[in-house]
Enzyme design. Structure first.
Site, PDB file in Angstrom:
ATOM      1  N   TYR A  98      12.961   1.639   9.859  1.00  0.00           N
ATOM      2  CA  TYR A  98      11.697   1.760  10.586  1.00  0.00           C
ATOM      3  C   TYR A  98      11.171   0.342  10.908  1.00  0.00           C
ATOM      4  O   TYR A  98      11.311  -0.576  10.089  1.00  0.00           O
ATOM      5  CB  TYR A  98      10.714   2.518   9.682  1.00  0.00           C
ATOM      6  CG  TYR A  98       9.368   2.743  10.276  1.00  0.00           C
ATOM      7  CD1 TYR A  98       9.190   3.612  11.340  1.00  0.00           C
ATOM      8  CD2 TYR A  98       8.248   2.083   9.772  1.00  0.00           C
ATOM      9  CE1 TYR A  98       7.939   3.817  11.884  1.00  0.00           C
ATOM     10  CE2 TYR A  98       7.000   2.292  10.307  1.00  0.00           C
ATOM     11  CZ  TYR A  98       6.851   3.162  11.368  1.00  0.00           C
ATOM     12  OH  TYR A  98       5.609   3.366  11.904  1.00  0.00           O
TER      13      TYR A  98
ATOM     14  N   ARG B   8      -9.586   5.532  -7.023  1.00  0.00           N
ATOM     15  CA  ARG B   8      -8.438   4.663  -6.727  1.00  0.00           C
ATOM     16  C   ARG B   8      -7.347   4.830  -7.776  1.00  0.00           C
ATOM     17  O   ARG B   8      -6.171   4.602  -7.519  1.00  0.00           O
ATOM     18  CB  ARG B   8      -8.863   3.198  -6.597  1.00  0.00           C
ATOM     19  CG  ARG B   8      -7.696   2.288  -6.213  1.00  0.00           C
ATOM     20  CD  ARG B   8      -8.083   0.896  -5.741  1.00  0.00           C
ATOM     21  NE  ARG B   8      -9.247   0.376  -6.409  1.00  0.00           N
ATOM     22  CZ  ARG B   8      -9.296   0.041  -7.699  1.00  0.00           C
ATOM     23  NH1 ARG B   8      -8.242   0.144  -8.470  1.00  0.00           N
ATOM     24  NH2 ARG B   8     -10.425  -0.418  -8.209  1.00  0.00           N
TER      25      ARG B   8
ATOM     26  N   LYS C 168       4.459  12.086   8.704  1.00  0.00           N
ATOM     27  CA  LYS C 168       5.367  12.645   9.705  1.00  0.00           C
ATOM     28  C   LYS C 168       5.607  14.136   9.432  1.00  0.00           C
ATOM     29  O   LYS C 168       4.688  14.910   9.514  1.00  0.00           O
ATOM     30  CB  LYS C 168       6.667  11.838   9.703  1.00  0.00           C
ATOM     31  CG  LYS C 168       6.443  10.316   9.782  1.00  0.00           C
ATOM     32  CD  LYS C 168       5.909   9.865  11.122  1.00  0.00           C
ATOM     33  CE  LYS C 168       5.514   8.391  11.148  1.00  0.00           C
ATOM     34  NZ  LYS C 168       6.525   7.472  10.642  1.00  0.00           N
TER      35      LYS C 168
ATOM     36  N   ASP D 106      14.434   5.959   1.942  1.00  0.00           N
ATOM     37  CA  ASP D 106      13.308   6.423   2.753  1.00  0.00           C
ATOM     38  C   ASP D 106      13.776   7.719   3.410  1.00  0.00           C
ATOM     39  O   ASP D 106      14.597   7.694   4.330  1.00  0.00           O
ATOM     40  CB  ASP D 106      12.936   5.349   3.788  1.00  0.00           C
ATOM     41  CG  ASP D 106      11.794   5.783   4.707  1.00  0.00           C
ATOM     42  OD1 ASP D 106      11.554   6.994   4.833  1.00  0.00           O
ATOM     43  OD2 ASP D 106      11.165   4.892   5.314  1.00  0.00           O
TER      44      ASP D 106
END
Ligand SMILES: *Cc1c(COP(=O)(O)O)cnc(C)c1O
Length: 392
Positions: A108, A55, A205, A180
């Protein structure tokens, strides 16, 4: 034969040594890393070097981050478990109750939800303004505004933000500019070359490109911001899986080839659809009839990208007829896949808006957004023009 108890199988073996090395990045799923002694572990924590617990960082995320850094001209970017967790890590790491965030009004869908519902719940106020209208953006700045979050090209109306004006506004008011860059990718726009403070990606994406890994990326110009964002990523557990990173690295290798080909296809498809039977209008940044054409040229430098939108002459019935007439085109709410995908905002991303709210944005029942893939351009043009003709 030495008799060993079966439990000894749980003891980890050393990796076989070889003078030759693998040409492919090894997949390293290990959650923990064993240290030689407490001094070594202590030293490793002290200078945050190497790996201790997945992590906190792992080799596959590291390899992927350094490669995306090269594309963005960034230093020390961070991989997160999704595009949304990249945005989440920025907000959680850098904002406190009482701060204000200004966002573009066509972000988005989940980012809009984060802005309008989740941040206010945490005592962070937000407002949305049209990023193509610098006066509207300026009017929304408050004394407590800490951050502006924008996308360069809006979803799904493909409007191009006034990036130069917004960067100047952020500088003048001392507000952090967060971009973004998912839609545009560093192939069309490099935010750090235009005064952005923080760059975010949904790696899911175009960068990964095969719809098989969900990941995000975030890089900050200021190393202190990087530390805050990385701490939020690790503490809130927004971190990525090694396997997704491994897949994304493999996809990233062909990113520029895929992007250039998809962009070329998108430009040809936009021109073929404009004026085709059943089509009312086409929106693509480098077309002269685009509402922000001059700005699109200035901001994107002719790199129109792989995203286009179009509106059918008909309404919902025509939209149904279109997808049924083109069953080979994946009608799926994503973008950036190697193959072309179609989305219908009125029934998916923008279904929560009222019909009036949608029409204010120019999204009718006949409106489609296309994420153009790398297929043969002629095949795509034939499929789409035939499907459009089948709607009238
Ligand atoms: C998809 C997307 C996101 C969210 O990314 P996930 O990887 O799905 O969490 C954020 N911003 C933009 C512009 C996107 O297209």
């Amino acid at each position: 034969m030495i008799k060993t108890p079966p439990t000894s199988l749980v003891r980890r073996t050393d990796w076989p040594t070889s003078v030759s090395r693998p040409v492919v990045t090894p997949l390293q799923p290990s959650v923990v890393y064993a240290s030689p002694d407490p001094d070594a572990l202590d030293a490793q924590y002290a200078d945050a070097s190497g790996f201790t617990y997945a992590r906190e960082g792992h080799p596959n995320a590291e390899v992927l981050a350094r490669k995306i850094d090269m594309l963005e001209g960034a230093d020390n970017g961070i991989i997160t478990g999704s595009g949304m967790s990249a945005i989440g890590a920025v907000f959680l790491g850098m904002l406190k109750a009482g701060d204000h965030v200004l966002g573009g009004d066509q972000l988005y869908g989940r980012s809009l939800r984060l802005m309008t519902q989740d941040l206010p719940r945490l005592g962070i106020t937000t407002s949305l303004a049209d990023p193509t209208d610098i006066d509207a953006m300026r009017a929304a700045i408050r004394p407590e505004t800490r951050m502006i979050l924008v996308e360069v090209v809006s979803n799904p109306t493909i409007r191009v933000a006034d990036m130069e004006g917004i960067a100047a506004l952020a500088k003048e008011t001392g507000v952090l500019l967060v971009v973004d860059n998912t839609f545009t990718t560093p192939r069309s726009y490099k935010p750090f070359e235009h005064d952005a403070d923080i760059v975010i990606h949904s790696v899911t994406k175009l960068l990964a490109g095969h719809s098989d890994a969900t990941l995000g990326y975030v890089a900050a110009r200021d190393p202190d911001h990087r530390t805050l964002i990385n701490d939020a990523n690790v503490t809130w557990g927004l971190t990525p899986s090694p396997f997704d990173c491994w897949l994304a690295e493999r996809g990233l290798h062909s990113f520029e080839l895929r992007y250039d080909r998809a962009q070329d296809n998108a430009r040809k498809l936009a021109d073929a659809l404009a004026g085709a039977k059943g089509i009312k209008r086409v929106i693509y940044p480098t077309r002269p009839d685009h509402p922000d054409h001059n700005r699109a040229t200035a901001v994107l430098g002719g790199q129109g990208g792989n995203m286009l939108s179009f509106e059918l002459e008909g309404g919902r019935a025509a939209a149904n007829a279109f997808t049924r007439a083109a069953p080979e085109l994946a009608f799926a709410p994503t973008l950036g896949d190697i193959g072309t995908t179609l989305s219908h905002p009125a029934s998916s991303s923008h279904r929560g808006l009222t019909p009036e709210g949608r029409s204010a944005l120019g999204i009718s029942e006949g409106f489609f957004r296309v994420s153009v893939g790398v297929e043969d351009a002629e095949l795509l043009i034939n499929e789409m023009t035939a499907a459009a003709a089948a709607t009238v």
